[in-house]
Design an enzyme around this catalytic site. Sequence first.
Site, PDB file in Angstrom:
ATOM      1  N   ASP A  62     113.675   6.771  71.231  1.00  0.00           N
ATOM      2  CA  ASP A  62     112.932   6.375  69.758  1.00  0.00           C
ATOM      3  C   ASP A  62     112.622   5.018  69.977  1.00  0.00           C
ATOM      4  OD1 ASP A  62     112.101   5.712  67.188  1.00  0.00           O
ATOM      5  OD2 ASP A  62     113.379   6.895  66.365  1.00  0.00           O
ATOM      6  N   VAL A  63     111.378   4.539  69.884  1.00  0.00           N
ATOM      7  CA  VAL A  63     110.973   3.311  70.323  1.00  0.00           C
ATOM      8  C   VAL A  63     111.400   2.300  69.257  1.00  0.00           C
ATOM      9  CG1 VAL A  63     109.059   3.753  71.835  1.00  0.00           C
ATOM     10  CG2 VAL A  63     108.394   3.427  69.303  1.00  0.00           C
ATOM     11  N   ASN A  89     102.044   3.308  73.048  1.00  0.00           N
ATOM     12  CA  ASN A  89     100.992   4.390  72.396  1.00  0.00           C
ATOM     13  C   ASN A  89     101.545   5.071  71.447  1.00  0.00           C
ATOM     14  OD1 ASN A  89      98.739   6.530  72.141  1.00  0.00           O
ATOM     15  ND2 ASN A  89     100.675   7.751  72.782  1.00  0.00           N
ATOM     16  N   TYR A 160      98.382   2.352  58.342  1.00  0.00           N
ATOM     17  CA  TYR A 160      98.231   2.219  59.657  1.00  0.00           C
ATOM     18  C   TYR A 160      97.208   1.228  60.174  1.00  0.00           C
ATOM     19  CZ  TYR A 160      95.899   4.025  63.784  1.00  0.00           C
ATOM     20  OH  TYR A 160      95.198   4.126  65.409  1.00  0.00           O
ATOM     21  N   LYS A 164      98.510  -1.824  62.852  1.00  0.00           N
ATOM     22  CA  LYS A 164      97.585  -2.039  64.067  1.00  0.00           C
ATOM     23  C   LYS A 164      97.161  -3.470  64.241  1.00  0.00           C
ATOM     24  CE  LYS A 164      97.958   1.937  66.302  1.00  0.00           C
ATOM     25  NZ  LYS A 164      98.567   2.017  67.338  1.00  0.00           N
TER      26      LYS A 164
END
Length: 254
Positions: A62-63, A89, A160, A164
Amino acid sequence: MSLPLNEQTVLVTGAGRGLGAAIAAAFAREGASVAVNYRNSGKAAENLASCLGGKASAFGADVRDGEAVAQMVANVKVRLGAPTTIVHNALADFSFNGDARSKLDALTWDEIAAHMETGVKGALNLIQAAAPSMRERGFGRIVLIGTNLFQNPVVPYHDYTAAKAALLSLTRTAAAELGPFGITVNMVSGGLLRTTDASSATPEAVFDLIAGSTPLRRVTTPEEMADAVLFFASPWSRAVTGQNLIVDGGLVFN
């Protein structure tokens, strides 16, 4: 210093499916050793790694968990070699369905934080785990996946898009700090892709609208975006860092 793709070890996060799988496949096609990271899509990641050949392996982590990321990078080093390229990603659970999105009057901070944790914290964890060996080698390539929505919020996905945009800032500040060590940091920003799990809920009318609005008159595919990612890892981009490349068929001019 630069390395050809077939001499690189590339770690792709969220690579069990969708865009991540296309990126992993693109690097494998060019002869790179590929670490296919996954969080929940273990079976898909194992199947993909098997299809990509002996220079690919799947690694679960899990990043958002810094210790898990550090252990994953150590495991990749043992099995495939220290990562020379990181492609971040991984995406928090999300569906690109404008009708179902949270609007400002109902948006919660937890929704934004979920994307920050995976996108920005995940990137930080990866950089901290992989950069030391990149510094020692005098070479590293870090590619972060962004979006064209912070330039053209045709559908205002607030949570989102905010994450980003923060990731783009990290791209530029990390590029400034890591450049003297031979490490480049860049972003590849797509638009709507036809089709990934995240975009599978997108109404067909939206795909048609996007296609009709681009100079190329079509929606970008995961494979086309993956090829752009290869550029930032290749010797051709050795003098490029801190940049954001838009890959959306010309919908957004950067």
